[in-house]
Design an enzyme around this catalytic site. Structure first.
Site: not given
Ligand SMILES: N[C@@H](CCC[C@H](N)C(=O)O)C(=O)O
Length: 260
Positions: A74, A199
């Protein structure tokens, strides 16, 4: 028993932070993590992050999505963890840490802007209507004409659960170009199973995919997400994107105790 927690957000991607250097947090309790992230019955967050000791580096990052499952990297969470580690006195203005995808280096300045080095990227699948790449987490990147009215949850879920990505699924990023070096992005996140306001691994994937497909010739790309502004810089050496940095604010929100 009372659990002390800290809440952080990075461009609206929000996280419960727990200091687990004593290793007292029940790490395999999926229901507890999901409860802590629940916006009605718990604290409320897109994910939960444990700060742990590391034998060689400043700390170790353990990341869970809001569904309670440990997941891949993340980017925004990593940036927020750097700010949390500074708050806890673990680091001052730079950090070296290990996450699920390996080693990370980061700097943090006085206004809590965190520049986080992401993994090198050497494989990008370019298809007619989308690209797919892994920036620590898997990302589908797709250009859209009308990002504002798009039903990101519905369209994102349809792609995430399609045969394209099988059981593992993917995060889904919808993109609209603003200028030569800036893009608006909305992301459906796997493990949250909804649109999030930002994200980090997602905008990193967008910046690289837009460069790879020649939508931009800039190696510093601005990304406008629903929760604010991020930047991604990189170098391309041969076929490898290296020195990839995700840059943006990481903000303390509140701290508290919750009965568990
Ligand atoms: N939900 C994603 C991982 C988290 C991504 C995140 N919010 C970021 O900022 O990179 C997954 O399970 O692939």
């Amino acid at each position: 028993m009372k659990l002390t927690f800290y809440k952080y957000q990075g461009t609206g991607n929000d996280f419960v932070m727990i200091d687990n250097r004593s290793l007292s947090f029940p790490k395999s309790n999926t229901q507890l993590v999901a409860h802590l992230c629940d916006r009605k019955f718990g604290i409320g967050a897109d994910g939960l992050i444990l700060l742990e000791n590391h034998p060689e580096y400043d700390f170790k990052m353990v990341y869970y999505n809001s569904d309670g499952n440990e997941s891949s990297m993340c980017g925004n969470g990593g940036r927020c963890l750097v700010a949390f580690a500074k708050h806890m006195g673990v680091i001052t203005d730079k950090a070296e840490f290990e996450a699920v995808d390996g080693y990370h280096y980061a700097t943090i300045d006085s206004d809590s802007t965190v520049a986080l080095q992401m993994i090198d990227v050497d494989t990008i699948e370019v298809h007619n209507t989308y690209s797919f790449l892994n920036t620590g987490s898997p990302h589908h990147v797709q250009l859209e004409n009308d990002l504002k009215t798009l039903d990101v949850k519905e369209k994102g879920a349809a792609i995430r659960y399609s045969d394209l990505y099988g059981a593992a699924g993917s995060n889904i990023n919808f993109v609209s170009q603003l200028t030569n070096d800036s893009f608006a992005v909305r992301t459906y996140e796997r493990g949250v199973e909804d649109e999030t306001l930002s994200c980090g691994t997602g905008v990193t994937a967008v910046a690289i995919a837009m460069y790879e497909t020649k939508k931009t010739n800039s190696n510093r790309v601005q990304l406008k997400v629903e929760g604010g502004d991020l930047a991604v810089s990189f170098e391309k050496n041969g076929n490898v994107y290296t020195n990839v940095f995700l840059i943006g604010p990481a903000t303390f929100v509140f701290e508290g105790e919750i009965e568990i």
